[in-house]
Design an enzyme around this catalytic site. Sequence first.
Site, PDB file in Angstrom:
ATOM      1  N   CYS A   1      63.057  30.946  40.524  1.00  0.00           N
ATOM      2  CA  CYS A   1      62.759  32.049  41.442  1.00  0.00           C
ATOM      3  C   CYS A   1      63.146  33.361  40.769  1.00  0.00           C
ATOM      4  O   CYS A   1      64.280  33.506  40.303  1.00  0.00           O
ATOM      5  CB  CYS A   1      63.551  31.857  42.739  1.00  0.00           C
ATOM      6  SG  CYS A   1      63.330  33.214  43.914  1.00  0.00           S
TER       7      CYS A   1
ATOM      8  N   CYS B   1      66.225  34.953  43.047  1.00  0.00           N
ATOM      9  CA  CYS B   1      67.583  34.373  43.102  1.00  0.00           C
ATOM     10  C   CYS B   1      67.905  33.433  41.949  1.00  0.00           C
ATOM     11  O   CYS B   1      69.051  33.042  41.780  1.00  0.00           O
ATOM     12  CB  CYS B   1      67.801  33.658  44.431  1.00  0.00           C
ATOM     13  SG  CYS B   1      66.928  32.089  44.549  1.00  0.00           S
TER      14      CYS B   1
ATOM     15  N   CYS C   1      61.027  30.439  48.930  1.00  0.00           N
ATOM     16  CA  CYS C   1      62.248  29.911  48.313  1.00  0.00           C
ATOM     17  C   CYS C   1      63.250  29.517  49.396  1.00  0.00           C
ATOM     18  O   CYS C   1      63.568  30.317  50.271  1.00  0.00           O
ATOM     19  CB  CYS C   1      62.837  30.985  47.404  1.00  0.00           C
ATOM     20  SG  CYS C   1      64.385  30.500  46.635  1.00  0.00           S
TER      21      CYS C   1
ATOM     22  N   CYS D   1      66.638  31.911  48.875  1.00  0.00           N
ATOM     23  CA  CYS D   1      66.696  33.340  49.215  1.00  0.00           C
ATOM     24  C   CYS D   1      65.617  33.757  50.214  1.00  0.00           C
ATOM     25  O   CYS D   1      65.632  34.888  50.694  1.00  0.00           O
ATOM     26  CB  CYS D   1      66.613  34.192  47.957  1.00  0.00           C
ATOM     27  SG  CYS D   1      64.999  34.164  47.164  1.00  0.00           S
TER      28      CYS D   1
ATOM     29  N   CYS E   1      49.988  26.942  44.806  1.00  0.00           N
ATOM     30  CA  CYS E   1      49.314  28.078  44.196  1.00  0.00           C
ATOM     31  C   CYS E   1      50.316  29.231  44.191  1.00  0.00           C
ATOM     32  O   CYS E   1      50.622  29.797  45.226  1.00  0.00           O
ATOM     33  CB  CYS E   1      48.069  28.413  45.019  1.00  0.00           C
ATOM     34  SG  CYS E   1      47.065  29.692  44.286  1.00  0.00           S
TER      35      CYS E   1
END
Length: 154
Positions: free
Chosen positions: A71, A74, A119, A122, A142
């Site tokens: 990510c 985070c 995510c 976060c 995607c």
Amino acid sequence: MKYIRRKFLKLIGLSYLSAVLLPYNLLYSATKKIFNKDLSGEQKNIMFNEYTERPYSSPLNHEKRKGFFHCANCGAKLFASNTKFDSGTGWPSFTKSFPGAFKTKIDYSFGVKRTEYHCANCGVHHGHVFDDGPGETKKRFCSNGLCLIFKPQN
Ligand SMILES: [Zn+2]
């Protein structure tokens, strides 16, 4: 004509649904936090306002090395390189995420029902997941490349 009317009614129905869901979406937005202070305006637009990057714009489309995708906000580990495939859509695509890496919600924007994923750590938006992927999972994550950071494996 009948077909068009049905399409129109469906659109109205979905718009109504998205209005009803708005408070939940706002509540969900409030759970998002900025961890990476260096995020660009475009990254923030995607992660916090669910914008989509231009197709074929991400250098990660061509990333073929072994490693992990994290990510960009985070740093949580989200995808392994062996789940990446070329979907031909212009966005980095994966068949599988790490267990528990994402949470999903149903998204009715543009009058189309899609499954948005974000995510789990976060809360920022990453992309949409579809059921037309290759392999065992039949999933196609995607992903917006701008939400990902690739770390090659040594
Ligand atoms: Zn995150």
